[in-house]
Every structure is written in C-alpha cells, then in structure tokens.
Design an enzyme around this catalytic site. Structure first.
Site, PDB file in Angstrom:
ATOM      1  N   ASP A   2      11.915   6.506   6.140  1.00  0.00           N
ATOM      2  CA  ASP A   2      11.357   5.296   6.740  1.00  0.00           C
ATOM      3  C   ASP A   2      10.099   5.632   7.518  1.00  0.00           C
ATOM      4  O   ASP A   2      10.164   6.224   8.602  1.00  0.00           O
ATOM      5  CB  ASP A   2      12.396   4.642   7.654  1.00  0.00           C
ATOM      6  CG  ASP A   2      13.486   3.947   6.851  1.00  0.00           C
ATOM      7  OD1 ASP A   2      13.137   3.149   5.960  1.00  0.00           O
ATOM      8  OD2 ASP A   2      14.674   4.212   7.105  1.00  0.00           O
ATOM      9  N   ASP A   9      18.959  -2.095   2.325  1.00  0.00           N
ATOM     10  CA  ASP A   9      18.620  -1.161   3.400  1.00  0.00           C
ATOM     11  C   ASP A   9      18.885  -1.797   4.756  1.00  0.00           C
ATOM     12  O   ASP A   9      18.288  -2.816   5.086  1.00  0.00           O
ATOM     13  CB  ASP A   9      17.128  -0.810   3.253  1.00  0.00           C
ATOM     14  CG  ASP A   9      16.653   0.283   4.207  1.00  0.00           C
ATOM     15  OD1 ASP A   9      17.481   0.844   4.950  1.00  0.00           O
ATOM     16  OD2 ASP A   9      15.443   0.567   4.187  1.00  0.00           O
TER      17      ASP A   9
HETATM   18 ZN    ZN Z   1      14.201   2.000   4.751  1.00  0.00          ZN
END
Ligand code: ZN
Length: 209
Positions: free
Chosen positions: A27, A167
C-alpha cells in the site's frame, strides 16, 4: 505489508512467502490522496530480491501517471491505481500495460461501479475497497462489498477478463461471504500478521473456501 512492521519488512515478506500466499500487497500512500504516507518505489525495489511472489502494488496517490514507470522498474507485477485519483484513467491503464505490469483499477467505498464502466474491458484487476483507504486495521464496510457481486455479474454478461480483488477489513469472519460474491483475491493485513501460525491460517481459509 501494511499489517506488518516496516522495521522488519524483509522478515515480513519472507513470512508471507513461507505461509503460502499467492501475492504480496504493498500500500503506497502519498499523504494527499490519503492522509498517511507509507513508502515509495525504493522500498519495493529493495525487497524485490527476497521473494518470488508477485508484487501487487496499490497506489493510493494523486496523479499516479507520474509514477508508473518507476514502480514498474522497481519490480511491481501488478500496479493498481485509484479511479478517483486521475483524470486520465484509460491512459494510465495503458501506461501500466506498456510497462509490462498488469493493470488494476481501485474504487473507494463511495465510488460506484458505473464510474469505471469505460475501463472494465481493459483492466486486469478491479480492486474494491471495503474500508476507506488510508490506514490499516479499519472496520469492514458491508455496503462496499456489494459491488463485488455487481462486478461479477458485469463480467459474466460482457465476457470481461478482470479478476476481482477486495481490500480492507478482511479476515476469517467475512472472507467466505466475499468469495461467494465473486471475489478472486483477498488482501489481508492485520488478520494475517495477527496470526502466530500464518501457514495454517492460510491453509484453513483455503480449505474453508
Ligand atoms: Zn491495498
């Protein structure tokens, strides 16, 4: 990797590989599209030699078109950009594919599937955010998950080839429901790193599905 400890990133990466995961998810946050700042391409490049897994790089950054070439050269196998973060979504997807990576498009909980309708035919992955992006360990938003069913029926109707990735806030308690909705890839951070025996955790989930 957001669910791990960045001071032990290489050990965390090796733990993901050893546990039998199919991908490792990064991320990238820029402090603008989302409030938090995490890491850039160098982090990914430095970790690349330590795993054979596909590096799934989720860019939570404004104007991701500025960064595609750099993340591709760092070793990303999948580069996912947010539909809300660029005015040039079609062009960014094309740039990603030309870089040699697979292209993903992510949508926030407040963004409808219709917003990305024009690119459904060319995306390799559609990432449905099931929390508001920006921090790890947040609570799952069930209404956002309904878009998984919509994306699954859209691809059946039109013969699109994208995989559906979810997610945020995913763990043992909701992964079965998401899978039955049509999810192909589940991103897990806190749920995975919170387990002592990560291999048996993944195995038990695979068996339950
Ligand atoms: Zn992610």
């Amino acid at each position: 990797m957001l669910g791990g400890d960045f001071s032990r990133a290489r050990e965390d990466l090796e733990a993901v590989s050893a546990a039998g995961a199919d991908y490792v998810h990064f991320d990238v946050m820029d402090g603008s599209f989302v409030p938090e700042i995490t890491f850039g391409a160098k982090f990914i490049e430095d970790l690349r030699p330590w795993s054979d897994l596909v590096f799934d790089v989720h860019l939570m950054v404004e104007k991701p078109e500025r960064h595609i070439a750099r993340f591709a050269s760092a070793g990303a196998g999948i580069i996912t950009v947010h539909a809300e973060a660029t005015s040039h979504l079609w062009r960014v997807i094309t740039m990603i594919k030309e870089s040699g990576a697979d292209a993903g498009v992510a949508i926030n909980p407040g963004t409808p599937v219709s917003f990305i309708e024009p690119v459904l035919s060319i995306a390799d992955y559609i990432l449905v955010m099931t929390v508001n992006p920006g921090w790890g360990g947040q609570r799952f938003i069930p209404q956002a998950a309904e878009k998984i069913e919509e994306l699954d029926s859209r691809r059946r109707e039109s013969g699109y080839g994208y995989l559906i990735e979810a997610d945020g806030g995913i763990g043992r308690k909701n992964i079965g429901e998401l899978y039955s909705m049509g999810m192909d890839l589940a991103v897990m951070g806190s749920a995975f790193f919170g387990e002592d025996d990560k291999a048996s955790f993944l195995r038990s989930i695979e068996e339950s599905l």
